[in-house]
Design an enzyme around this catalytic site. Structure first.
Site, PDB file in Angstrom:
ATOM      1  N   GLY A  92      36.969  36.328  21.930  1.00  0.00           N
ATOM      2  CA  GLY A  92      37.174  37.519  21.100  1.00  0.00           C
ATOM      3  C   GLY A  92      37.078  38.810  21.889  1.00  0.00           C
ATOM      4  O   GLY A  92      36.653  39.829  21.362  1.00  0.00           O
ATOM      5  N   ALA A 116      41.774  40.272  25.384  1.00  0.00           N
ATOM      6  CA  ALA A 116      42.910  39.356  25.521  1.00  0.00           C
ATOM      7  C   ALA A 116      43.076  38.506  24.260  1.00  0.00           C
ATOM      8  O   ALA A 116      44.186  38.369  23.723  1.00  0.00           O
ATOM      9  CB  ALA A 116      42.722  38.461  26.748  1.00  0.00           C
ATOM     10  N   GLY A 139      34.921  52.599  32.525  1.00  0.00           N
ATOM     11  CA  GLY A 139      35.822  53.619  33.096  1.00  0.00           C
ATOM     12  C   GLY A 139      37.027  53.896  32.227  1.00  0.00           C
ATOM     13  O   GLY A 139      37.324  55.046  31.897  1.00  0.00           O
ATOM     14  N   GLU A 192      39.609  57.005  39.589  1.00  0.00           N
ATOM     15  CA  GLU A 192      38.747  55.927  40.085  1.00  0.00           C
ATOM     16  C   GLU A 192      39.220  55.449  41.442  1.00  0.00           C
ATOM     17  O   GLU A 192      40.330  55.784  41.885  1.00  0.00           O
ATOM     18  CB  GLU A 192      38.733  54.754  39.085  1.00  0.00           C
ATOM     19  CG  GLU A 192      37.950  55.075  37.828  1.00  0.00           C
ATOM     20  CD  GLU A 192      37.751  53.879  36.914  1.00  0.00           C
ATOM     21  OE1 GLU A 192      38.509  52.904  37.022  1.00  0.00           O
ATOM     22  OE2 GLU A 192      36.830  53.930  36.092  1.00  0.00           O
ATOM     23  N   HIS A 241      31.564  44.617  42.260  1.00  0.00           N
ATOM     24  CA  HIS A 241      31.487  46.060  42.022  1.00  0.00           C
ATOM     25  C   HIS A 241      30.372  46.609  42.900  1.00  0.00           C
ATOM     26  O   HIS A 241      29.295  46.012  42.980  1.00  0.00           O
ATOM     27  CB  HIS A 241      31.192  46.328  40.544  1.00  0.00           C
ATOM     28  CG  HIS A 241      31.526  47.731  40.127  1.00  0.00           C
ATOM     29  ND1 HIS A 241      30.801  48.817  40.549  1.00  0.00           N
ATOM     30  CD2 HIS A 241      32.527  48.212  39.358  1.00  0.00           C
ATOM     31  CE1 HIS A 241      31.346  49.915  40.036  1.00  0.00           C
ATOM     32  NE2 HIS A 241      32.397  49.579  39.312  1.00  0.00           N
ATOM     33  N   ARG A 284      37.238  48.858  46.082  1.00  0.00           N
ATOM     34  CA  ARG A 284      35.918  48.315  45.733  1.00  0.00           C
ATOM     35  C   ARG A 284      35.343  47.365  46.773  1.00  0.00           C
ATOM     36  O   ARG A 284      34.142  47.368  47.022  1.00  0.00           O
ATOM     37  CB  ARG A 284      36.017  47.574  44.403  1.00  0.00           C
ATOM     38  CG  ARG A 284      36.021  48.519  43.263  1.00  0.00           C
ATOM     39  CD  ARG A 284      35.946  47.823  41.955  1.00  0.00           C
ATOM     40  NE  ARG A 284      35.961  48.861  40.941  1.00  0.00           N
ATOM     41  CZ  ARG A 284      36.247  48.678  39.676  1.00  0.00           C
ATOM     42  NH1 ARG A 284      36.561  47.468  39.252  1.00  0.00           N
ATOM     43  NH2 ARG A 284      36.223  49.663  38.829  1.00  0.00           N
ATOM     44  N   HIS A 308      31.872  41.077  39.506  1.00  0.00           N
ATOM     45  CA  HIS A 308      32.410  41.949  38.452  1.00  0.00           C
ATOM     46  C   HIS A 308      33.674  41.397  37.798  1.00  0.00           C
ATOM     47  O   HIS A 308      33.826  41.461  36.587  1.00  0.00           O
ATOM     48  CB  HIS A 308      32.694  43.311  39.075  1.00  0.00           C
ATOM     49  CG  HIS A 308      33.113  44.359  38.091  1.00  0.00           C
ATOM     50  ND1 HIS A 308      32.326  44.719  37.025  1.00  0.00           N
ATOM     51  CD2 HIS A 308      34.233  45.124  38.016  1.00  0.00           C
ATOM     52  CE1 HIS A 308      32.937  45.672  36.329  1.00  0.00           C
ATOM     53  NE2 HIS A 308      34.110  45.919  36.896  1.00  0.00           N
ATOM     54  N   ARG A 319      41.555  43.382  42.373  1.00  0.00           N
ATOM     55  CA  ARG A 319      42.089  44.147  41.237  1.00  0.00           C
ATOM     56  C   ARG A 319      41.854  45.645  41.414  1.00  0.00           C
ATOM     57  O   ARG A 319      40.773  46.071  41.810  1.00  0.00           O
ATOM     58  CB  ARG A 319      41.390  43.684  39.964  1.00  0.00           C
ATOM     59  CG  ARG A 319      41.731  44.494  38.743  1.00  0.00           C
ATOM     60  CD  ARG A 319      40.841  44.109  37.591  1.00  0.00           C
ATOM     61  NE  ARG A 319      39.462  44.453  37.831  1.00  0.00           N
ATOM     62  CZ  ARG A 319      38.784  45.364  37.132  1.00  0.00           C
ATOM     63  NH1 ARG A 319      39.370  46.033  36.159  1.00  0.00           N
ATOM     64  NH2 ARG A 319      37.518  45.612  37.386  1.00  0.00           N
ATOM     65  N   LEU A 324      41.739  45.715  31.490  1.00  0.00           N
ATOM     66  CA  LEU A 324      41.922  45.843  30.036  1.00  0.00           C
ATOM     67  C   LEU A 324      43.415  45.934  29.737  1.00  0.00           C
ATOM     68  O   LEU A 324      43.913  45.347  28.776  1.00  0.00           O
ATOM     69  CB  LEU A 324      41.218  47.097  29.511  1.00  0.00           C
ATOM     70  CG  LEU A 324      39.708  46.996  29.267  1.00  0.00           C
ATOM     71  CD1 LEU A 324      39.165  48.349  28.824  1.00  0.00           C
ATOM     72  CD2 LEU A 324      39.379  45.928  28.232  1.00  0.00           C
TER      73      LEU A 324
HETATM   74  C1  LIG Z   1      30.485  46.263  32.788  1.00  0.00           C
HETATM   75  C2  LIG Z   1      31.987  46.109  32.907  1.00  0.00           C
HETATM   76  C3  LIG Z   1      32.781  47.240  32.952  1.00  0.00           C
HETATM   77  C4  LIG Z   1      34.175  47.100  33.042  1.00  0.00           C
HETATM   78  N1  LIG Z   1      34.951  48.229  33.026  1.00  0.00           N
HETATM   79  C5  LIG Z   1      36.302  48.096  32.981  1.00  0.00           C
HETATM   80  C6  LIG Z   1      37.129  49.234  32.819  1.00  0.00           C
HETATM   81  O1  LIG Z   1      36.658  50.349  32.700  1.00  0.00           O
HETATM   82  N2  LIG Z   1      38.484  49.034  32.772  1.00  0.00           N
HETATM   83  C7  LIG Z   1      39.049  47.787  32.877  1.00  0.00           C
HETATM   84  O2  LIG Z   1      40.279  47.672  32.835  1.00  0.00           O
HETATM   85  N3  LIG Z   1      38.270  46.704  33.036  1.00  0.00           N
HETATM   86  C8  LIG Z   1      36.921  46.822  33.076  1.00  0.00           C
HETATM   87  N4  LIG Z   1      36.149  45.703  33.201  1.00  0.00           N
HETATM   88  C9  LIG Z   1      36.789  44.388  33.242  1.00  0.00           C
HETATM   89  C10 LIG Z   1      37.297  44.029  31.851  1.00  0.00           C
HETATM   90  O3  LIG Z   1      36.366  44.472  30.888  1.00  0.00           O
HETATM   91  C11 LIG Z   1      37.496  42.532  31.693  1.00  0.00           C
HETATM   92  O4  LIG Z   1      38.193  41.992  32.764  1.00  0.00           O
HETATM   93  C12 LIG Z   1      38.304  42.242  30.439  1.00  0.00           C
HETATM   94  O5  LIG Z   1      37.717  42.922  29.346  1.00  0.00           O
HETATM   95  C13 LIG Z   1      38.373  40.761  30.169  1.00  0.00           C
HETATM   96  O6  LIG Z   1      38.849  40.564  28.864  1.00  0.00           O
HETATM   97  P1  LIG Z   1      38.954  39.088  28.299  1.00  0.00           P
HETATM   98  O7  LIG Z   1      39.407  39.241  26.906  1.00  0.00           O
HETATM   99  O8  LIG Z   1      39.738  38.261  29.239  1.00  0.00           O
HETATM  100  O9  LIG Z   1      37.445  38.538  28.355  1.00  0.00           O
HETATM  101  P2  LIG Z   1      36.134  39.031  27.595  1.00  0.00           P
HETATM  102  O10 LIG Z   1      36.276  40.407  27.089  1.00  0.00           O
HETATM  103  O11 LIG Z   1      34.977  38.758  28.491  1.00  0.00           O
HETATM  104  O12 LIG Z   1      36.042  38.072  26.339  1.00  0.00           O
HETATM  105  C14 LIG Z   1      35.752  36.695  26.499  1.00  0.00           C
HETATM  106  C15 LIG Z   1      35.460  36.106  25.131  1.00  0.00           C
HETATM  107  O13 LIG Z   1      35.412  34.688  25.235  1.00  0.00           O
HETATM  108  C16 LIG Z   1      34.282  34.200  24.526  1.00  0.00           C
HETATM  109  N5  LIG Z   1      33.955  32.878  25.080  1.00  0.00           N
HETATM  110  C17 LIG Z   1      33.739  32.533  26.369  1.00  0.00           C
HETATM  111  N6  LIG Z   1      33.574  31.210  26.481  1.00  0.00           N
HETATM  112  C18 LIG Z   1      33.665  30.699  25.232  1.00  0.00           C
HETATM  113  C19 LIG Z   1      33.573  29.392  24.688  1.00  0.00           C
HETATM  114  N7  LIG Z   1      33.376  28.312  25.440  1.00  0.00           N
HETATM  115  N8  LIG Z   1      33.696  29.229  23.333  1.00  0.00           N
HETATM  116  C20 LIG Z   1      33.906  30.302  22.519  1.00  0.00           C
HETATM  117  N9  LIG Z   1      34.025  31.559  22.992  1.00  0.00           N
HETATM  118  C21 LIG Z   1      33.911  31.749  24.332  1.00  0.00           C
HETATM  119  C22 LIG Z   1      33.242  35.289  24.710  1.00  0.00           C
HETATM  120  O14 LIG Z   1      32.227  35.199  23.736  1.00  0.00           O
HETATM  121  C23 LIG Z   1      34.129  36.524  24.531  1.00  0.00           C
HETATM  122  O15 LIG Z   1      34.312  36.784  23.160  1.00  0.00           O
HETATM  123  C24 LIG Z   1      34.756  45.813  33.130  1.00  0.00           C
HETATM  124  C25 LIG Z   1      33.954  44.683  33.094  1.00  0.00           C
HETATM  125  C26 LIG Z   1      32.579  44.816  32.971  1.00  0.00           C
HETATM  126  C27 LIG Z   1      31.735  43.582  32.926  1.00  0.00           C
END
Ligand SMILES: Cc1cc2nc3c(=O)[nH]c(=O)nc-3n(C[C@H](O)[C@H](O)[C@H](O)COP(=O)(O)OP(=O)(O)OC[C@H]3O[C@@H](n4cnc5c(N)ncnc54)[C@H](O)[C@@H]3O)c2cc1C
Length: 479
Positions: free
Chosen positions: A12, A15, A47, A113, A229, A276, A334, A369, A375
């Protein structure tokens, strides 16, 4: 719901939410461990989102910076695809109700950045972009009658019929367990930062989706490329650490050692805003040599409560006032550039199984990256995948059913040991002897839990790539 088998999306974050919204004309079941939007990396993003919206800036300039950060290892066509659609992604988020920070004329404020040659980071709530984006996307998903959204559950097995994935098993609190048949399964489970001893990621970013995909036979690629990071808050003994956003260095903060000497002087032409990996290694080196590393933020002007409320709150909670004191910093795992190999439609090498966001690797980010591109990728690729699946005729799998399970979890003391092992062997600086020792230990632990089996291919990939490239740095590089 209709008689049609639902599309199951696991995750959730940005993506998974984007994929669900784009697929929503078809029935969708969105399952995630996180609750109330917390627990995803997306909600922690600080960011912002990169988009070439500034005067004189261009998608081509954004693409060039993305390729340079990625050590030209990126898929150039996909990079162009990403950068030319950034404006549309921002527009879409605005239409969902995301309140981005604006200047006095109503234009979007653009931050700067590391690795970006222009100010092009769109942000919200100062340094709380992810929370605002996740809030708006989640609200939209919850208002969609075709999406059945369930939080607080863990998907721990994939159901296959013949050679096609056609369902999942879900576990929840109090022994809850459900088997769900699906038209297709999308893994949007995020990264692997929490597999390392020091990370900016939430505890749930443990690579469980990657482990599920690998167990089902999906091919992974570029697993050795992990971004560290340079500036997480250095909390003694901490595992999941608060991030100190790079935007602070864009606003004038400087990295210094214990004597106050600038760390990045004479290291890179872009100084504190170097890519980075370069900055992270410098901070790592300063720590190893006993100099320590701090971010001197005392020259950063403006109202911290509006510009950097997240950093201010995290530092204050740990007894540091960044307006008057330097912030102790450490590198932290990170972002994972590697993951399940996919094409632009999110197809993995296993029929019926898709991956998107950080768990996937389509080659856009190359070997490293560029800041604020993830995001953007999660949203645009999620939308594309959802649309693709909504248009696809439903396959009718044939053959025997079988389960592909993630398997047992390592006991807590062994998990802590494994995190330290990965940090030392596959952290910002790597070399043959520590990689070999870590692999031997992983082989001993592999029978005890999936985390050790997941660490093995990552360590092997880092061992096999003998030359430094992007975020993968070998002290004993052969080039
Ligand atoms: C502190 C921090 C700051 C960041 N700042 C930036 C920024 O400013 N700009 C930017 O572009 N990127 C940033 N990033 C990177 C970016 O946030 C992530 O790469 C991106 O949000 C990943 O999105 P995602 O949907 O793939 O995964 P996530 O947002 O991590 O979502 C993963 C989901 O999968 C669920 N999940 C995992 N395993 C299971 C399972 N087995 N069963 C059920 N659910 C599961 C989790 O509960 C979660 O809901 C940052 C990352 C961090 C940690």
């Amino acid at each position: 719901m209709s008689g049609r088998r639902p599309l199951v999306i696991v995750g959730g974050g940005a993506a998974g939410l984007a994929a669900a919204l784009a697929a929503a004309p078809m029935p969708v079941r969105l399952l995630c461990r996180s609750r109330r939007g917390q627990g995803s990396a997306s909600a922690l993003a600080q960011g912002g989102i990169a988009a070439a919206l500034g005067k004189g800036d261009s998608a081509a300039g954004h693409a060039a910076d993305t390729m340079a950060a990625g050590a030209d290892y990126n898929n150039a066509a996909l990079v162009r695809w990403l950068c030319t659609r950034a404006y549309a992604a921002i527009d879409w988020l605005v239409s969902l109700g995301v309140t981005f920070d604006r200047d006095e004329y109503g234009g979007l404020q653009l931050g700067r950045e590391g690795g970006h040659q222009a100010a092009r980071i769109v942000h919200a709530g100062g340094d709380a972009t992810g929370a605002e984006v996740a809030r708006a996307m989640r609200r939209k998903v919850q208002g969609e009658s075709r999406i059945d959204y369930r939080e607080g559950v863990d998907v721990d097995a994939l159901l296959l019929r013949g050679n096609r994935v056609c369902g999942v098993r879900v576990r929840g609190e109090g022994g809850f367990s459900e088997e769900i048949e699906a038209s297709a399964v999308v893994l949007a489970t995020g990264g692997i930062g929490a597999a390392f001893a020091r990370t900016s990621n939430p505890p749930g970013a443990d690579g469980s989706g990657l482990a599920l995909g690998l167990a089902a036979g999906a091919v992974a690629r570029d697993l050795e490329f992990v971004q560290f990071h340079p500036t997480a808050l250095d909390v003694d003994g901490g595992h999941c650490l608060p991030l100190i956003t790079e935007a602070l260095r864009g606003a004038g903060a400087r990295l210094v050692d214990s004597a106050g000497a600038p760390l990045m002087r004479d290291v890179h032409a872009q100084g504190d805003l170097a890519p980075r990996d370069v900055v992270a290694r410098c901070v790592w080196q300063a720590q190893r040599e006993g100099w320590g590393a701090w971010l001197d933020t005392r020259e950063v002007t403006g109202d911290w409560t509006r510009r950097f409320p997240t950093v201010l709150a995290a530092c204050t909670a740990h007894g540091v006032d960044p307006r008057h004191q330097r912030i102790p910093v450490t590198p932290a795992a990170h972002f994972h550039m590697g993951g399940l190999a996919t094409d632009l439609n999110g197809s993995t090498t296993v029929l019926g199984l898709y991956a998107v966001g950080e768990v996937a690797c389509n080659g856009m980010h190359g070997a490293n990256r560029l800041a604020s591109n993830s995001l953007l990728e999660a949203i645009l690729c999620g939308q594309r995948l959802g649309g693709h699946l909504a248009r696809m005729p439903q396959a009718q799998p044939k053959g025997a059913f079988r389960w592909s399970r993630r398997g047992n979890t390592l006991p807590e003391p062994r998990r802590i040991e494994l995190r330290r092992l990965l940090w030392e062997a596959a952290g910002p600086v790597r070399e043959e002897s520590t990689l070999e020792r870590a692999l031997q230990r992983c082989a001993e632990l592999a029978g005890q839990g999936w985390q050790a089996r997941l660490a093995q291919p990552l360590l092997e990939a880092a061992q096999q790539r003998r030359t430094s490239l992007g975020a993968h740095y070998r002290l004993d590089s052969t080039a």
